[in-house]
Design a protein around this motif. Sequence first.
Motif, PDB file in Angstrom:
ATOM      1  N   GLU A 238       0.611   1.552  -7.562  1.00 46.02           N
ATOM      2  CA  GLU A 238       0.318   0.313  -8.305  1.00 46.02           C
ATOM      3  C   GLU A 238       1.294   0.090  -9.462  1.00 46.02           C
ATOM      4  O   GLU A 238       1.788  -1.020  -9.644  1.00 46.02           O
ATOM      5  CB  GLU A 238      -1.087   0.408  -8.905  1.00 46.02           C
TER       6      GLU A 238
ATOM      7  N   GLU B  71      -4.102 -15.397  -1.670  1.00 50.01           N
ATOM      8  CA  GLU B  71      -2.995 -16.101  -2.325  1.00 50.01           C
ATOM      9  C   GLU B  71      -2.115 -16.811  -1.293  1.00 50.01           C
ATOM     10  O   GLU B  71      -1.751 -17.968  -1.475  1.00 50.01           O
ATOM     11  CB  GLU B  71      -2.139 -15.117  -3.139  1.00 50.01           C
TER      12      GLU B  71
ATOM     13  N   ASP C   3       0.828  -1.226   0.000  1.00 46.03           N
ATOM     14  CA  ASP C   3       0.000   0.000   0.000  1.00 46.03           C
ATOM     15  C   ASP C   3       0.851   1.260   0.000  1.00 46.03           C
ATOM     16  O   ASP C   3       0.369   2.353  -0.305  1.00 46.03           O
ATOM     17  CB  ASP C   3      -0.933  -0.007   1.230  1.00 46.03           C
TER      18      ASP C   3
ATOM     19  N   SER D 284      -4.407  -3.188   3.447  1.00 43.89           N
ATOM     20  CA  SER D 284      -5.501  -3.387   2.487  1.00 43.89           C
ATOM     21  C   SER D 284      -5.890  -4.847   2.332  1.00 43.89           C
ATOM     22  O   SER D 284      -6.814  -5.161   1.595  1.00 43.89           O
ATOM     23  CB  SER D 284      -5.093  -2.834   1.116  1.00 43.89           C
ATOM     24  N   SER D 285      -5.175  -5.740   2.995  1.00 45.75           N
ATOM     25  CA  SER D 285      -5.385  -7.197   2.886  1.00 45.75           C
ATOM     26  C   SER D 285      -5.021  -7.751   1.515  1.00 45.75           C
ATOM     27  O   SER D 285      -5.372  -8.889   1.192  1.00 45.75           O
ATOM     28  CB  SER D 285      -6.828  -7.603   3.239  1.00 45.75           C
ATOM     29  N   LYS D 286      -4.323  -6.988   0.736  1.00 46.30           N
ATOM     30  CA  LYS D 286      -3.836  -7.496  -0.558  1.00 46.30           C
ATOM     31  C   LYS D 286      -3.007  -8.764  -0.321  1.00 46.30           C
ATOM     32  O   LYS D 286      -2.209  -8.826   0.611  1.00 46.30           O
ATOM     33  CB  LYS D 286      -2.948  -6.417  -1.204  1.00 46.30           C
ATOM     34  N   GLY D 287      -3.221  -9.752  -1.182  1.00 45.33           N
ATOM     35  CA  GLY D 287      -2.415 -10.974  -1.129  1.00 45.33           C
ATOM     36  C   GLY D 287      -2.883 -12.018  -0.138  1.00 45.33           C
ATOM     37  O   GLY D 287      -2.338 -13.123  -0.098  1.00 45.33           O
ATOM     38  N   LYS D 288      -3.897 -11.678   0.634  1.00 47.86           N
ATOM     39  CA  LYS D 288      -4.348 -12.589   1.698  1.00 47.86           C
ATOM     40  C   LYS D 288      -4.755 -13.970   1.150  1.00 47.86           C
ATOM     41  O   LYS D 288      -4.257 -15.001   1.613  1.00 47.86           O
ATOM     42  CB  LYS D 288      -5.540 -11.937   2.405  1.00 47.86           C
TER      43      LYS D 288
ATOM     44  N   THR E 158       1.878  -8.273  -0.754  1.00 44.25           N
ATOM     45  CA  THR E 158       0.849  -8.141   0.281  1.00 44.25           C
ATOM     46  C   THR E 158       0.809  -6.732   0.898  1.00 44.25           C
ATOM     47  O   THR E 158       1.741  -5.958   0.777  1.00 44.25           O
ATOM     48  CB  THR E 158       1.118  -9.130   1.455  1.00 44.25           C
ATOM     49  N   SER E 159      -0.297  -6.486   1.546  1.00 40.61           N
ATOM     50  CA  SER E 159      -0.422  -5.304   2.397  1.00 40.61           C
ATOM     51  C   SER E 159      -1.281  -5.661   3.595  1.00 40.61           C
ATOM     52  O   SER E 159      -2.389  -6.173   3.433  1.00 40.61           O
ATOM     53  CB  SER E 159      -1.078  -4.159   1.628  1.00 40.61           C
TER      54      SER E 159
END
Length: 196
Positions: free
Chosen positions: A149, A187, A145, A181-185, A177-178
Amino acid sequence: MRVKSASFVVSNAKVNDCPKSSLPEFAFIGRSNVGKSSLINMLTDRKQLAKTSGKPGKTQLINHFLINKNWHLVDLPGYGYARVSKKTKKEFQGFITSYFLKRKQLINAFVLIDIRHDPQAIDMEFMEWMGTQQIPFSIIFTKADKMSENKIYPTVSAYLNAMLEGIWAETPTHFITSASSSKGKEEVLEYVESML
Ligand code: GTP
Ligand code: MG
């Protein structure tokens, strides 16, 4: 994988005191302040499961968490934290390395890298050590985050290319991941599930 249950089991300074259970185990390691404990809270949807702090050196023990009653997640202290005394630092390194050398239950280690940082010698050396010890690991880039991007893909590619220019013939599995922001969770959790 859906995390239905997550609970703290025990903290230990010695690998020999860690749970005797043979449940499969996944560990999170990386420099101090890289976001290991935050990532664990994000993955498990529990805000305060693992203790986090803005100050490096928060996690000082080997912390076991039981997830879905069928695997252990392990939060480790950071390596390469410069502000503790040399002696303490050595002790951290000692118990971190003996954890990896002795823990037969370990299926995979996640080595966390702050996505904003160029390749650092200490991370490269740690991964090389893991490689020579044949300890399976994958990379998790954290704090995505904090990067726009359009910079993420080139930054990650440059990092992985630096590994290929080093000792590595192929790049390890990696995740972006972040904790904010929960990015990648999904995966990361799916990857764990595929190895259970
Ligand atoms: P030690 O236990 O000291 O080794 O650190 P750690 O790797 O467990 O880091 P921790 O999770 O405690 O996070 C360190 C700092 O980074 C805290 O201030 C977190 O709020 C922040 N942080 C962690 N992950 C993220 C992230 O994905 N995004 C942002 N913006 N901040 C993060
Ligand atoms: Mg921590």
